[in-house]
Design an enzyme around this catalytic site. Structure first.
Site, PDB file in Angstrom:
ATOM      1  N   PRO A  36       0.835  -1.313  -0.115  1.00 55.99           N
ATOM      2  CA  PRO A  36       0.059  -0.043  -0.058  1.00 55.99           C
ATOM      3  C   PRO A  36       0.755   1.194  -0.016  1.00 55.99           C
ATOM      4  O   PRO A  36       0.571   2.442  -0.264  1.00 55.99           O
ATOM      5  CB  PRO A  36      -0.797   0.043   1.401  1.00 55.99           C
TER       6      PRO A  36
ATOM      7  N   ASP B 122      -9.165   1.341 -26.120  1.00 62.19           N
ATOM      8  CA  ASP B 122      -8.779   2.684 -26.759  1.00 62.19           C
ATOM      9  C   ASP B 122      -9.535   3.801 -25.350  1.00 62.19           C
ATOM     10  O   ASP B 122      -8.639   4.614 -25.208  1.00 62.19           O
ATOM     11  CB  ASP B 122      -9.493   2.872 -28.015  1.00 62.19           C
TER      12      ASP B 122
ATOM     13  N   ARG C 103      -2.240  -7.706 -20.893  1.00 61.12           N
ATOM     14  CA  ARG C 103      -3.243  -7.286 -22.233  1.00 61.12           C
ATOM     15  C   ARG C 103      -2.717  -6.498 -23.202  1.00 61.12           C
ATOM     16  O   ARG C 103      -2.732  -6.344 -24.049  1.00 61.12           O
ATOM     17  CB  ARG C 103      -4.439  -6.828 -21.385  1.00 61.12           C
TER      18      ARG C 103
ATOM     19  N   GLU D  82       3.202  -8.820   8.577  1.00 65.57           N
ATOM     20  CA  GLU D  82       3.318  -7.334   8.631  1.00 65.57           C
ATOM     21  C   GLU D  82       4.062  -6.621   7.373  1.00 65.57           C
ATOM     22  O   GLU D  82       4.094  -5.338   7.245  1.00 65.57           O
ATOM     23  CB  GLU D  82       3.518  -6.899   9.754  1.00 65.57           C
TER      24      GLU D  82
HETATM   25  N1  LIG Z   1      -2.794  -2.354  -1.852  1.00 63.44           N
HETATM   26  C1  LIG Z   1      -1.698  -3.164  -2.385  1.00 63.44           C
HETATM   27  O1  LIG Z   1      -1.252  -3.216  -3.649  1.00 63.44           O
HETATM   28  C2  LIG Z   1      -1.290  -4.110  -1.428  1.00 63.44           C
HETATM   29  C3  LIG Z   1      -0.102  -4.682  -1.484  1.00 63.44           C
HETATM   30  C4  LIG Z   1       0.237  -5.802  -0.644  1.00 63.44           C
HETATM   31  C5  LIG Z   1      -0.468  -5.742   0.470  1.00 63.44           C
HETATM   32  N2  LIG Z   1      -0.318  -6.699   1.663  1.00 63.44           N
HETATM   33  C6  LIG Z   1       1.345  -7.276   1.773  1.00 63.44           C
HETATM   34  C7  LIG Z   1       1.222  -8.097   2.951  1.00 63.44           C
HETATM   35  C8  LIG Z   1       2.287  -7.579   3.742  1.00 63.44           C
HETATM   36  C9  LIG Z   1       3.037  -6.904   3.069  1.00 63.44           C
HETATM   37  O2  LIG Z   1       4.076  -7.336   2.265  1.00 63.44           O
HETATM   38  C10 LIG Z   1       1.962  -6.060   1.957  1.00 63.44           C
HETATM   39  N3  LIG Z   1      -1.561  -5.211   0.744  1.00 63.44           N
HETATM   40  C11 LIG Z   1      -1.918  -4.191  -0.200  1.00 63.44           C
END
Ligand SMILES: NC(=O)c1ccc(N[C@@H]2CC[C@@H](O)C2)nc1
Length: 246
Positions: A89, A169, A154, A116
């Site tokens: 994230p 497109d 794709r 985590e």
């Molecule tokens: N929004 C996303 O792309 C996303 C990517 C990974 C994730 N979780 C992993 C687990 C522990 C850490 O590696 C991140 N959550 C959300």
């Protein structure tokens, strides 16, 4: 495109390797997806890949050594110069434009984390780019990695074939897609828009473009603000908005 994934759950990637458009791309040799499991690089009896966080707090953190070795093997199994990507994230938000950038690379290593997350020193020393598929937390990076694999596949030449490439497109232009219809012509008293039955391809093209513009205006005004509209597009959007009041 060669992709090697580092994940504790390699079997999950059957979902992109063995099905649909991505599965066909693999069969046609346009895409390769290999997996590397950090657990295979542990040396202790319990095959430990995680440990408690310094500073305390809930959950566990993935250890650097198994990941470092798995990444090294993953890099060696694809064309040299692979971009090493970590899904989290905290990464750059993935968009269609981002997928186009990724699809242009010769090879990728995707690190899918669990628990985590990953020791920051592994990220600092091994990761080239951090990407996020959206502002939400998942229990692992695998599904995010598969979203990225599907989306970029794709865009690889030859994967979709010419007749479908036009389908993108609207997205390539930063617009939402137009409505789609197929048989039967009438469903629950709702007919297919007449223009689509007319065989007038120019009228159909304009109708679809107008619908894409109108939908984007109604649902994702933020996207529309990022797009430079042509004279034709501005005219069609104005028509769509006028017709809303009819
Ligand atoms: N929004 C996303 O792309 C996303 C990517 C990974 C994730 N979780 C992993 C687990 C522990 C850490 O590696 C991140 N959550 C959300």
């Amino acid at each position: 495109m060669e992709i090697s994934v580092v994940s504790l759950f390699p079997e999950m990637f059957a979902a992109v390797r063995d099905y649909g458009v991505t599965g066909r791309a693999v069969q046609n040799g346009l895409l390769s997806i290999q997996c590397c499991n950090p657990r295979d690089f542990t040396t202790d009896r319990h095959q430990t890949v995680d440990d408690r966080p310094y500073g305390g707090g809930p959950g566990m953190v993935m250890k650097t050594e198994p990941l470092q070795q798995a990444i090294a093997v993953a890099k060696a199994s694809v064309a040299p110069g692979a971009t090493v990507i970590y899904l989290s994230p905290q990464g750059r938000q993935l968009t269609q434009a981002g997928l186009a950038e990724l699809a242009a690379k010769p090879s990728l290593v995707l690190l899918a984390g669990r628990y985590e997350g990953v020791d920051e020193r592994l990220i600092d020393s091994e990761i080239d780019e951090e990407w996020s598929i959206g502002d939400y937390v998942l229990s692992g990076g695998e599904l995010a990695a598969m979203v990225m694999i599907d989306g970029l596949s794709r865009l690889l030449p030859g994967v979709l074939g010419h007749h479908l490439s036009a389908e993108q497109d609207s997205f390539a232009e930063g617009l939402l897609d137009c409505p789609h219809y197929t048989r039967p012509e009438h469903f629950r008293g709702m007919a297919v828009p007449g223009v689509l039955l007319s065989g007038n391809h120019e009228a159909i093209r304009r109708w679809r473009l107008k619908q894409s513009l109108g939908r984007t205006w109604l649902r994702r005004r933020d996207l529309l603000e990022q797009v430079e509209l042509s004279d034709e597009q501005n005219k069609l959007l104005a028509e769509f908005i006028r017709e809303l009041d009819d």
